[in-house]
Design a protein around this motif. Sequence first.
Motif, PDB file in Angstrom:
ATOM      1  N   THR A  79     -47.604 -79.886 -16.882  1.00  0.00           N
ATOM      2  CA  THR A  79     -48.475 -78.884 -15.860  1.00  0.00           C
ATOM      3  C   THR A  79     -47.597 -77.776 -15.711  1.00  0.00           C
ATOM      4  O   THR A  79     -46.521 -77.451 -16.200  1.00  0.00           O
ATOM      5  CB  THR A  79     -48.152 -79.977 -14.479  1.00  0.00           C
ATOM      6  OG1 THR A  79     -46.783 -79.813 -14.162  1.00  0.00           O
ATOM      7  CG2 THR A  79     -48.632 -81.217 -14.287  1.00  0.00           C
ATOM      8  N   VAL A  80     -48.555 -76.628 -15.228  1.00  0.00           N
ATOM      9  CA  VAL A  80     -47.897 -75.399 -15.062  1.00  0.00           C
ATOM     10  C   VAL A  80     -47.800 -75.199 -13.301  1.00  0.00           C
ATOM     11  O   VAL A  80     -48.806 -75.563 -12.621  1.00  0.00           O
ATOM     12  CB  VAL A  80     -49.192 -74.323 -15.440  1.00  0.00           C
ATOM     13  CG1 VAL A  80     -48.591 -73.048 -15.299  1.00  0.00           C
ATOM     14  CG2 VAL A  80     -49.393 -74.658 -17.015  1.00  0.00           C
ATOM     15  N   ARG A  81     -46.742 -74.701 -13.129  1.00  0.00           N
ATOM     16  CA  ARG A  81     -46.402 -74.476 -11.627  1.00  0.00           C
ATOM     17  C   ARG A  81     -46.683 -73.152 -11.412  1.00  0.00           C
ATOM     18  O   ARG A  81     -45.784 -72.151 -12.081  1.00  0.00           O
ATOM     19  CB  ARG A  81     -45.033 -75.067 -11.342  1.00  0.00           C
ATOM     20  CG  ARG A  81     -44.800 -76.533 -11.747  1.00  0.00           C
ATOM     21  CD  ARG A  81     -43.601 -77.184 -10.966  1.00  0.00           C
ATOM     22  NE  ARG A  81     -42.599 -76.412 -11.229  1.00  0.00           N
ATOM     23  CZ  ARG A  81     -41.884 -76.517 -12.249  1.00  0.00           C
ATOM     24  NH1 ARG A  81     -42.261 -77.245 -13.375  1.00  0.00           N
ATOM     25  NH2 ARG A  81     -40.784 -75.901 -12.581  1.00  0.00           N
ATOM     26  N   LEU A  82     -47.447 -72.677 -10.242  1.00  0.00           N
ATOM     27  CA  LEU A  82     -47.403 -71.289  -9.827  1.00  0.00           C
ATOM     28  C   LEU A  82     -46.484 -71.324  -8.401  1.00  0.00           C
ATOM     29  O   LEU A  82     -46.873 -72.086  -7.574  1.00  0.00           O
ATOM     30  CB  LEU A  82     -48.636 -70.706  -9.828  1.00  0.00           C
ATOM     31  CG  LEU A  82     -49.599 -70.730 -11.065  1.00  0.00           C
ATOM     32  CD1 LEU A  82     -49.844 -71.850 -11.622  1.00  0.00           C
ATOM     33  CD2 LEU A  82     -50.687 -69.792 -10.731  1.00  0.00           C
ATOM     34  N   GLY A  83     -45.943 -70.133  -8.256  1.00  0.00           N
ATOM     35  CA  GLY A  83     -45.396 -69.764  -6.957  1.00  0.00           C
ATOM     36  C   GLY A  83     -44.866 -68.631  -6.931  1.00  0.00           C
ATOM     37  O   GLY A  83     -44.707 -67.791  -7.950  1.00  0.00           O
ATOM     38  N   GLY A 129     -42.961 -77.344 -17.183  1.00  0.00           N
ATOM     39  CA  GLY A 129     -41.891 -78.220 -17.122  1.00  0.00           C
ATOM     40  C   GLY A 129     -40.519 -77.842 -16.537  1.00  0.00           C
ATOM     41  O   GLY A 129     -40.455 -76.310 -16.438  1.00  0.00           O
ATOM     42  N   PRO A 130     -39.477 -78.479 -16.742  1.00  0.00           N
ATOM     43  CA  PRO A 130     -38.352 -78.052 -16.045  1.00  0.00           C
ATOM     44  C   PRO A 130     -37.372 -77.404 -17.124  1.00  0.00           C
ATOM     45  O   PRO A 130     -37.882 -77.056 -18.337  1.00  0.00           O
ATOM     46  CB  PRO A 130     -37.733 -79.412 -16.012  1.00  0.00           C
ATOM     47  CG  PRO A 130     -38.084 -80.433 -17.117  1.00  0.00           C
ATOM     48  CD  PRO A 130     -39.667 -79.894 -17.174  1.00  0.00           C
ATOM     49  N   LEU A 131     -36.596 -76.531 -16.536  1.00  0.00           N
ATOM     50  CA  LEU A 131     -35.565 -75.978 -17.551  1.00  0.00           C
ATOM     51  C   LEU A 131     -34.839 -76.867 -18.147  1.00  0.00           C
ATOM     52  O   LEU A 131     -34.738 -78.015 -17.689  1.00  0.00           O
ATOM     53  CB  LEU A 131     -34.771 -74.859 -16.588  1.00  0.00           C
ATOM     54  CG  LEU A 131     -35.304 -73.795 -15.923  1.00  0.00           C
ATOM     55  CD1 LEU A 131     -34.205 -73.138 -14.892  1.00  0.00           C
ATOM     56  CD2 LEU A 131     -36.046 -72.859 -17.133  1.00  0.00           C
ATOM     57  N   SER A 132     -34.162 -76.426 -19.365  1.00  0.00           N
ATOM     58  CA  SER A 132     -33.431 -77.394 -20.230  1.00  0.00           C
ATOM     59  C   SER A 132     -32.032 -77.490 -19.339  1.00  0.00           C
ATOM     60  O   SER A 132     -31.688 -76.734 -18.566  1.00  0.00           O
ATOM     61  CB  SER A 132     -32.785 -76.667 -21.476  1.00  0.00           C
ATOM     62  OG  SER A 132     -34.094 -76.248 -22.094  1.00  0.00           O
ATOM     63  N   PRO A 133     -31.390 -78.765 -19.463  1.00  0.00           N
ATOM     64  CA  PRO A 133     -30.407 -79.087 -18.724  1.00  0.00           C
ATOM     65  C   PRO A 133     -29.055 -78.268 -19.150  1.00  0.00           C
ATOM     66  O   PRO A 133     -29.216 -77.498 -20.271  1.00  0.00           O
ATOM     67  CB  PRO A 133     -30.021 -80.623 -19.209  1.00  0.00           C
ATOM     68  CG  PRO A 133     -31.401 -80.842 -19.685  1.00  0.00           C
ATOM     69  CD  PRO A 133     -32.070 -79.749 -20.231  1.00  0.00           C
ATOM     70  N   PRO A 134     -28.147 -77.693 -18.268  1.00  0.00           N
ATOM     71  CA  PRO A 134     -27.122 -77.068 -18.659  1.00  0.00           C
ATOM     72  C   PRO A 134     -26.348 -77.631 -19.804  1.00  0.00           C
ATOM     73  O   PRO A 134     -26.038 -78.715 -19.957  1.00  0.00           O
ATOM     74  CB  PRO A 134     -26.276 -77.129 -17.270  1.00  0.00           C
ATOM     75  CG  PRO A 134     -27.074 -77.377 -16.220  1.00  0.00           C
ATOM     76  CD  PRO A 134     -28.026 -78.322 -16.879  1.00  0.00           C
ATOM     77  N   ALA A 136     -38.001 -65.184  -6.087  1.00  0.00           N
ATOM     78  CA  ALA A 136     -37.006 -64.797  -5.131  1.00  0.00           C
ATOM     79  C   ALA A 136     -37.708 -63.025  -4.576  1.00  0.00           C
ATOM     80  O   ALA A 136     -37.511 -62.901  -3.572  1.00  0.00           O
ATOM     81  CB  ALA A 136     -35.706 -64.707  -5.339  1.00  0.00           C
ATOM     82  N   ASN A 137     -38.136 -62.577  -5.288  1.00  0.00           N
ATOM     83  CA  ASN A 137     -38.871 -61.304  -5.101  1.00  0.00           C
ATOM     84  C   ASN A 137     -40.250 -61.044  -4.986  1.00  0.00           C
ATOM     85  O   ASN A 137     -40.733 -60.127  -4.988  1.00  0.00           O
ATOM     86  CB  ASN A 137     -38.536 -60.421  -6.399  1.00  0.00           C
ATOM     87  CG  ASN A 137     -36.991 -60.353  -6.829  1.00  0.00           C
ATOM     88  OD1 ASN A 137     -36.189 -59.768  -5.935  1.00  0.00           O
ATOM     89  ND2 ASN A 137     -36.536 -60.787  -8.172  1.00  0.00           N
ATOM     90  N   SER A 138     -40.863 -62.162  -4.608  1.00  0.00           N
ATOM     91  CA  SER A 138     -42.097 -62.173  -4.177  1.00  0.00           C
ATOM     92  C   SER A 138     -43.181 -62.061  -5.149  1.00  0.00           C
ATOM     93  O   SER A 138     -44.261 -61.474  -4.901  1.00  0.00           O
ATOM     94  CB  SER A 138     -42.660 -61.545  -2.927  1.00  0.00           C
ATOM     95  OG  SER A 138     -41.653 -61.843  -1.744  1.00  0.00           O
ATOM     96  N   GLN A 139     -42.727 -62.290  -6.351  1.00  0.00           N
ATOM     97  CA  GLN A 139     -43.537 -61.953  -7.769  1.00  0.00           C
ATOM     98  C   GLN A 139     -44.029 -63.366  -8.018  1.00  0.00           C
ATOM     99  O   GLN A 139     -43.324 -64.520  -7.851  1.00  0.00           O
ATOM    100  CB  GLN A 139     -42.670 -61.343  -8.653  1.00  0.00           C
ATOM    101  CG  GLN A 139     -42.120 -60.015  -8.507  1.00  0.00           C
ATOM    102  CD  GLN A 139     -43.449 -59.034  -8.210  1.00  0.00           C
ATOM    103  OE1 GLN A 139     -44.282 -58.700  -8.995  1.00  0.00           O
ATOM    104  NE2 GLN A 139     -43.235 -58.206  -7.100  1.00  0.00           N
ATOM    105  N   LEU A 140     -45.272 -63.630  -8.244  1.00  0.00           N
ATOM    106  CA  LEU A 140     -45.974 -64.650  -8.936  1.00  0.00           C
ATOM    107  C   LEU A 140     -45.293 -65.231 -10.314  1.00  0.00           C
ATOM    108  O   LEU A 140     -45.321 -64.415 -10.989  1.00  0.00           O
ATOM    109  CB  LEU A 140     -47.383 -64.527  -9.220  1.00  0.00           C
ATOM    110  CG  LEU A 140     -48.223 -65.948  -9.450  1.00  0.00           C
ATOM    111  CD1 LEU A 140     -47.790 -66.864  -8.078  1.00  0.00           C
ATOM    112  CD2 LEU A 140     -49.511 -65.546  -9.749  1.00  0.00           C
ATOM    113  N   SER A 141     -44.882 -66.293 -10.332  1.00  0.00           N
ATOM    114  CA  SER A 141     -44.181 -66.829 -11.607  1.00  0.00           C
ATOM    115  C   SER A 141     -44.952 -67.918 -12.135  1.00  0.00           C
ATOM    116  O   SER A 141     -45.425 -68.846 -11.179  1.00  0.00           O
ATOM    117  CB  SER A 141     -42.746 -67.056 -11.398  1.00  0.00           C
ATOM    118  OG  SER A 141     -42.598 -68.396 -10.444  1.00  0.00           O
ATOM    119  N   TYR A 142     -44.661 -68.342 -13.291  1.00  0.00           N
ATOM    120  CA  TYR A 142     -45.315 -69.404 -13.843  1.00  0.00           C
ATOM    121  C   TYR A 142     -44.420 -70.389 -14.697  1.00  0.00           C
ATOM    122  O   TYR A 142     -43.526 -69.745 -15.208  1.00  0.00           O
ATOM    123  CB  TYR A 142     -46.454 -69.060 -15.033  1.00  0.00           C
ATOM    124  CG  TYR A 142     -47.656 -68.294 -14.418  1.00  0.00           C
ATOM    125  CD1 TYR A 142     -49.004 -68.651 -14.145  1.00  0.00           C
ATOM    126  CD2 TYR A 142     -47.429 -66.842 -14.254  1.00  0.00           C
ATOM    127  CE1 TYR A 142     -50.004 -67.983 -13.669  1.00  0.00           C
ATOM    128  CE2 TYR A 142     -48.601 -66.029 -13.717  1.00  0.00           C
ATOM    129  CZ  TYR A 142     -49.854 -66.791 -13.109  1.00  0.00           C
ATOM    130  OH  TYR A 142     -50.613 -65.934 -12.753  1.00  0.00           O
TER     131      TYR A 142
END
Length: 207
Positions: A129-133, A145-150, A136-142
């Motif tokens: 899925t693609v998550r939009l929101g 999937g999750p980030l790679s684990p540390p 922290a700087n009020s810019q739309l990000s896409y």
Amino acid sequence: MQDSLTIQTPAQARLLLAPDYGKLLAVLIAQQASASEAARQAGIPLKRTHHRLTQLLEAELICVNAEQRRGGRAIKLYRALAAEYSVPFELTDAPTLEDLLEQLYRPFLRALMREQANFLGESNERPRTVRLGLDANSQLSYNVGPLSPPGTPRGFSTARTILLKQEDAQHLRRELLRLHQWVNEHHSEEGLPYLLGLMLAQGDLEA
């Protein structure tokens, strides 16, 4: 070998700017090599290597630098004619400089997106899925999937617009240049291949 060579024909430009000739040309700039040695180092099938060597020879971009006797046969050793090639823009097929840059970057970006998609699709636990929101700087990000684990060395990518003060943009550019130097210093012939892009430009996405 010359230090620099400015090419003279559109045919030469097409070969030099063709992504599938890049690895072979890099091998021959670094050292002289037989067809089999060049194929092995560039990771290209031998038959395809012979074809590309013929094309580069006919375009006068490489030469037969020497011959060695091996098992009673004369083995040709190929070498680039110059350590650096200059391609005048007017010899390229691109109508504009923007088109030329897109042509040069497109294979890299396509490969990067392919590897990222493969990574995200390896596990059924990773949501497709693609998550939009807003970030922290009020810019739309896409996000897909999750980030790679540390600690996972597989990959990471991000592309976004950001608002920066001039002094902060200059600082970021210096940090990217330092990272670029670090990457050059840590290149290892025994390492695994990774795709890396460091890009920063003042501008915004088209409305």
